[in-house]
Design a protein around this motif. Structure first.
Motif, PDB file in Angstrom:
ATOM      1  N   ILE A   1      11.412  -4.995 -11.697  1.00 32.22           N
ATOM      2  CA  ILE A   1      10.600  -5.061 -12.920  1.00 32.22           C
ATOM      3  C   ILE A   1      10.646  -6.480 -13.493  1.00 32.22           C
ATOM      4  O   ILE A   1       9.618  -7.030 -13.894  1.00 32.22           O
TER       5      ILE A   1
ATOM      6  N   ILE B   1       3.450  -5.945 -19.456  1.00 26.70           N
ATOM      7  CA  ILE B   1       4.742  -6.653 -19.541  1.00 26.70           C
ATOM      8  C   ILE B   1       5.590  -6.015 -20.654  1.00 26.70           C
ATOM      9  O   ILE B   1       6.780  -5.729 -20.464  1.00 26.70           O
TER      10      ILE B   1
ATOM     11  N   PHE C   1      12.274   4.848 -28.218  1.00 26.73           N
ATOM     12  CA  PHE C   1      12.053   6.124 -27.518  1.00 26.73           C
ATOM     13  C   PHE C   1      10.774   6.797 -28.003  1.00 26.73           C
ATOM     14  O   PHE C   1      10.064   7.431 -27.225  1.00 26.73           O
TER      15      PHE C   1
ATOM     16  N   SER D   1       4.256  11.722 -20.788  1.00 27.62           N
ATOM     17  CA  SER D   1       4.564  11.004 -22.031  1.00 27.62           C
ATOM     18  C   SER D   1       4.704  11.966 -23.199  1.00 27.62           C
ATOM     19  O   SER D   1       5.591  11.818 -24.034  1.00 27.62           O
TER      20      SER D   1
ATOM     21  N   THR E   1       2.542   3.960 -23.537  1.00 27.73           N
ATOM     22  CA  THR E   1       2.097   4.453 -22.230  1.00 27.73           C
ATOM     23  C   THR E   1       0.699   5.063 -22.354  1.00 27.73           C
ATOM     24  O   THR E   1      -0.197   4.761 -21.555  1.00 27.73           O
ATOM     25  N   ILE E   2       0.520   5.899 -23.383  1.00 24.70           N
ATOM     26  CA  ILE E   2      -0.788   6.543 -23.568  1.00 24.70           C
ATOM     27  C   ILE E   2      -1.842   5.494 -23.919  1.00 24.70           C
ATOM     28  O   ILE E   2      -2.989   5.589 -23.482  1.00 24.70           O
TER      29      ILE E   2
ATOM     30  N   MET F   1      -6.879   8.437 -11.481  1.00 21.86           N
ATOM     31  CA  MET F   1      -7.167   9.233 -12.680  1.00 21.86           C
ATOM     32  C   MET F   1      -6.240  10.443 -12.765  1.00 21.86           C
ATOM     33  O   MET F   1      -5.758  10.792 -13.838  1.00 21.86           O
TER      34      MET F   1
ATOM     35  N   TRP G   1       8.271  13.942 -26.169  1.00 25.69           N
ATOM     36  CA  TRP G   1       8.406  14.289 -27.594  1.00 25.69           C
ATOM     37  C   TRP G   1       8.829  15.735 -27.805  1.00 25.69           C
ATOM     38  O   TRP G   1       9.000  16.155 -28.941  1.00 25.69           O
TER      39      TRP G   1
ATOM     40  N   PRO H   1       6.319   6.191 -25.286  1.00 28.81           N
ATOM     41  CA  PRO H   1       5.266   7.109 -24.824  1.00 28.81           C
ATOM     42  C   PRO H   1       3.906   6.782 -25.448  1.00 28.81           C
ATOM     43  O   PRO H   1       2.874   6.910 -24.785  1.00 28.81           O
ATOM     44  N   PHE H   2       3.890   6.321 -26.692  1.00 28.15           N
ATOM     45  CA  PHE H   2       2.620   5.935 -27.314  1.00 28.15           C
ATOM     46  C   PHE H   2       2.026   4.726 -26.596  1.00 28.15           C
ATOM     47  O   PHE H   2       0.824   4.660 -26.350  1.00 28.15           O
TER      48      PHE H   2
ATOM     49  N   VAL I   1      -2.849   3.954 -20.621  1.00 25.90           N
ATOM     50  CA  VAL I   1      -3.612   4.882 -19.785  1.00 25.90           C
ATOM     51  C   VAL I   1      -5.018   5.105 -20.352  1.00 25.90           C
ATOM     52  O   VAL I   1      -6.011   5.033 -19.612  1.00 25.90           O
TER      53      VAL I   1
ATOM     54  N   SER J   1      10.615  -0.216 -20.886  1.00 33.31           N
ATOM     55  CA  SER J   1      11.084   0.715 -19.839  1.00 33.31           C
ATOM     56  C   SER J   1      12.466   0.298 -19.373  1.00 33.31           C
ATOM     57  O   SER J   1      13.357   1.146 -19.186  1.00 33.31           O
TER      58      SER J   1
ATOM     59  N   ALA K   1      -7.106   2.173 -19.727  1.00 34.94           N
ATOM     60  CA  ALA K   1      -7.511   2.070 -18.321  1.00 34.94           C
ATOM     61  C   ALA K   1      -8.663   3.021 -18.016  1.00 34.94           C
ATOM     62  O   ALA K   1      -9.627   2.651 -17.338  1.00 34.94           O
ATOM     63  N   VAL K   2      -8.573   4.250 -18.526  1.00 33.45           N
ATOM     64  CA  VAL K   2      -9.644   5.227 -18.273  1.00 33.45           C
ATOM     65  C   VAL K   2     -10.946   4.729 -18.915  1.00 33.45           C
ATOM     66  O   VAL K   2     -12.015   4.761 -18.300  1.00 33.45           O
TER      67      VAL K   2
ATOM     68  N   TRP L   1       5.350  -3.004 -21.784  1.00 33.48           N
ATOM     69  CA  TRP L   1       5.744  -1.669 -21.300  1.00 33.48           C
ATOM     70  C   TRP L   1       6.938  -1.778 -20.343  1.00 33.48           C
ATOM     71  O   TRP L   1       7.876  -0.988 -20.420  1.00 33.48           O
ATOM     72  N   PHE L   2       6.904  -2.770 -19.482  1.00 31.44           N
ATOM     73  CA  PHE L   2       8.014  -2.988 -18.544  1.00 31.44           C
ATOM     74  C   PHE L   2       9.317  -3.274 -19.302  1.00 31.44           C
ATOM     75  O   PHE L   2      10.371  -2.737 -18.970  1.00 31.44           O
ATOM     76  N   ILE L   3       9.225  -4.142 -20.311  1.00 32.63           N
ATOM     77  CA  ILE L   3      10.447  -4.529 -21.047  1.00 32.63           C
ATOM     78  C   ILE L   3      11.075  -3.308 -21.713  1.00 32.63           C
ATOM     79  O   ILE L   3      12.289  -3.073 -21.590  1.00 32.63           O
TER      80      ILE L   3
END
Lengths: 408, 274
Positions: free
Chosen positions: A47, B223, B187, A360, B194-195, A350, A364, B191-192, B198, B229, B201-202, B225-227
């Motif tokens: 990473i 970057i 924590f 994700s 990440t969403i 996708m 929660w 996840p936020f 994503v 993670s 991207a979509v 997100w990697f940090i």
């Protein structure tokens, strides 16, 4: 000679030894490989390398980093790392979630300890409490000891593993994407044009329009198309920004557009001309251009950079320049440019994205909690331990257990 | 109503500056009453930020998530909200000494930006915008507070190691609480983030024809997100807590700010509107 004779007499022994040797080497090798690829250290190093490479790539955009061999190699190693980590831990997680049958008695070394009076009453209270809180309960009675195991928060337990799996799916999809093709369609309204990356396809551009919202701002650009495969019509539809036209994995995106104004000039030139939108031309020493606006074609006459006159033209309208040259506006021909993509990896990516999102949200859900209790009726004692990564939750659950046991 | 924005921003800024000034006073001579007044003024600042967002919502007839100014305002609002929640739950007004300069800096910068209402470009007219930007706001807000708590941790830790009973040691809560809260915010935020990645991207797949283009904003979000993670992995798997975790949280927030401001000004790309 004797050795040789032995080998000849007993070929099986040598074969078994050889097989064991090879298996041993292979097993040891694969074991150390698995250990290497499942290490967090490797993940962190990979990473960190991806971070450094990405920073470099954004600072020096002219250097080809993201499609370079070594960057792709890093991504491959990262995928392997993710895969080995995920699949190595999978059996243990699987077992934890789906374990059935009798509980195996356990030992609770250095656990918390409470003195109790009535063990059966205490057990009843505890089990009722765990049930009410939604724990999955397993029990086992052996040698005067009742073992209780209460667990909940399985979704949270799955989350990191599902996320890892989802990332692998995304990376596989991205890899499949390298077998895809990209192309372009460009043409005037009314033309039938080829699709550069799909030799069997042609597209007829039926129309192009700019859509405006109620405030007069541009809402979208729409191309109306008919798609032909081997000269056979297969689909008619539209493509607009955010709403591409799709046919069996080939996607057409509205990429750009433009206008050409057809005019007839009589005077200085005697001919019909196709003038690109907004491009400045001169008649005599007078610069002008035609700009397609919402209400039609706008002819602008300049003096230097200043607009000195502007006239909205409809087909058939005429304008006479000071040198006597007459411009007759004949018609507007819009053209559209579509980018075309065929990427076999996109559906996989996708799917990966859907899984990433699910994973994700699972983070929660309540943390995984495991409570282990031994009720010893002989000693009138209760031993318990709470396992949870949330320290506050551990203290809260412990307090609840103590309260229940003491009948508070 | 458009002309109301700048004066209202100045009043909001004044509130945050006043709350900060009072907290400095409380730091030097602890007075519960003054602390409560500072809290109140900060709350007023948050209320005004909310009002500003409300005005903007009416002006653009949609959620104010469409350009740098609006995102910055939402970001300041999220930082303020998370700070208030933490303060009321853990009595952590002292965190204001670090959170408020962040909000003040952000607001002062936003005042300099163009806040006129412009029509939304076609690519941004998509339902994906709301979820993509809203998740970024929440993630960035959480990371900002994690960063502040990490700085507080390092300060407190330094004071503890020096063994002197200073004002800092008195004003700051326990190391355990700071470390735990800082971690919990990562924590919650990751996840936020990440969403956000994503959904972006979509959306890009529909809009630009490619779910990933290695655009500078995309790359820097990755970057970041990697940090974070790495933060969670080394915390769970290697046991990095306290000081090391604090440094990682600071690094992560550095990436957040660079993605938000640095990339916008220094590295132009497809995300040129934010």
């Amino acid at each position: 000679m004797i050795n040789g004779a032995n080998s000849l007499v007993n070929p099986g022994n040598a074969w078994v030894k050889l097989k064991q040797g090879i298996t041993g080497i292979f097993f040891k090798g694969s074991e150390s490989m698995i250990k290497f690829f499942s290490s967090v250290k490797l993940a962190v190093v990979l990473i960190a390398s991806l971070i450094i490479a990405s920073i470099f790539a954004t600072l020096y955009p002219k250097v080809n980093v993201f499609s370079s061999f070594w960057f792709r190699g890093l991504l491959l190693l990262f995928t392997l790392n993710l895969a080995v980590c995920t699949f190595k831990r999978l059996p243990a997680v699987w077992h934890k979630i789906f374990r059935k049958g009798e509980l195996t008695p356990f030992i609770l070394a250095n656990s918390e300890y409470i003195k109790i009076e009535d063990s059966s009453n205490c057990a009843e209270k505890l089990l009722e409490h765990f049930k009410g809180k939604g724990y999955r309960i397993q029990t086992k009675e052996e040698n005067g000891q009742l073992f209780i195991q209460a667990e909940k928060g399985f979704l949270n337990l799955i989350a990191p593993h599902l996320l890892h799996f989802a990332l692998i799916v995304v990376l596989i999809g991205a890899f499949l994407g390298s077998f895809g093709t990209k192309g372009e369609v460009r043409g005037y309204v009314g033309q039938t044009v080829p699709v550069s990356n799909e030799p069997a396809m042609t597209v007829k551009i039926n129309d192009f329009e700019t859509l405006y919202d109620e405030d007069g701002a541009i809402d979208n650009w729409v191309s109306h198309l008919t798609l032909y495969v081997n000269n056979e019509e297969v689909k008619t539809g539209t493509t607009r920004v955010n709403h591409p036209f799709k046919y069996k994995g080939t996607v057409f995106y509205q990429s750009s557009y433009g206008y050409t104004h057809v005019v007839e000039l009589v005077g200085e030139y005697n001919d019909t001309f196709a003038l690109p939108d907004q491009k400045v031309f001169k008649i005599g020493d007078i610069p002008f251009n035609i700009n397609q606006v919402r209400d039609g074609a706008l002819l602008k006459i300049f003096r230097g950079h200043e607009i000195v006159d502007s006239i909205l033209l409809a087909p058939g309208d005429k304008f006479t320049f000071p040198n006597g040259t007459t411009l007759t506006y004949l018609e507007l021909i819009p053209f559209t440019i579509l980018s075309v993509k065929k990427d076999p990896g996109t559906p996989v990516v996708m799917l990966g994205f859907v899984l990433v999102t699910i994973a994700s949200t699972l983070f929660w859900t309540g943390r995984y909690q495991e409570i282990k209790v031994i009720l010893d009726s002989g000693e009138n004692a209760l031993y318990y331990r709470v396992n949870c990564k949330n320290k506050t939750a551990v203290a809260e659950i412990s307090n609840e257990v103590i309260k229940k046991v003491k009948g508070e | 109503m458009e002309s109301l924005q700048t004066p209202l921003m100045l009043v909001t800024l004044l509130c945050y500056v006043s709350a900060f000034g009072l907290l400095i006073y409380v730091f030097y001579s602890p007075r519960e009453k003054v602390r409560k007044i500072a809290r109140g003024i900060n709350l007023l600042g948050f209320g005004l930020t909310t009002l500003l967002l409300g005005i903007r919502t009416v002006l653009i007839a949609g959620l104010p998530l469409t350009n740098t100014y609006e995102f910055g305002l939402c970001f300041a609002w999220a930082i303020s909200l998370i700070f208030i929640i933490i303060d009321y739950r853990h009595n952590l007004t002292a965190a204001g000494l670090f959170v408020l300069p962040l909000i003040i800096g952000l607001m002062a910068w936003l005042i300099t930006l163009d806040n006129s209402v412009r029509p939304l470009m076609p690519a941004l007219r998509s339902p994906w915008l709301v979820i993509h930007v809203l998740t970024a706001v929440i993630a960035y807000g959480a990371f900002a507070l994690s960063f502040v708590l990490a700085i507080m941790y390092l300060l407190k830790e330094k004071q503890n190691s020096m063994g002197t009973e200073s004002k800092w040691a008195r004003a700051l809560p326990s190391l355990d609480l700071l470390d735990d809260l800082s971690y919990k915010l990562v924590f919650v935020g990751l996840p936020f983030l990440t969403i956000m990645l994503v959904t972006g991207a979509v959306w890009a797949e529909y809009s630009w024809g490619s779910y990933w283009s290695w655009d500078p904003k995309e790359t820097w979000a990755l970057i970041t997100w990697f940090i974070y993670s790495v933060y969670l992995h080394v915390r769970f798997m290697v046991g990095w807590k306290g000081k090391k975790a604090a440094y990682l949280s600071i690094l992560g927030f550095g990436a957040v700010m660079f993605t938000f401001i640095g990339v916008t000004y220094l590295l132009p790309g497809l995300h040129s509107y934010v």
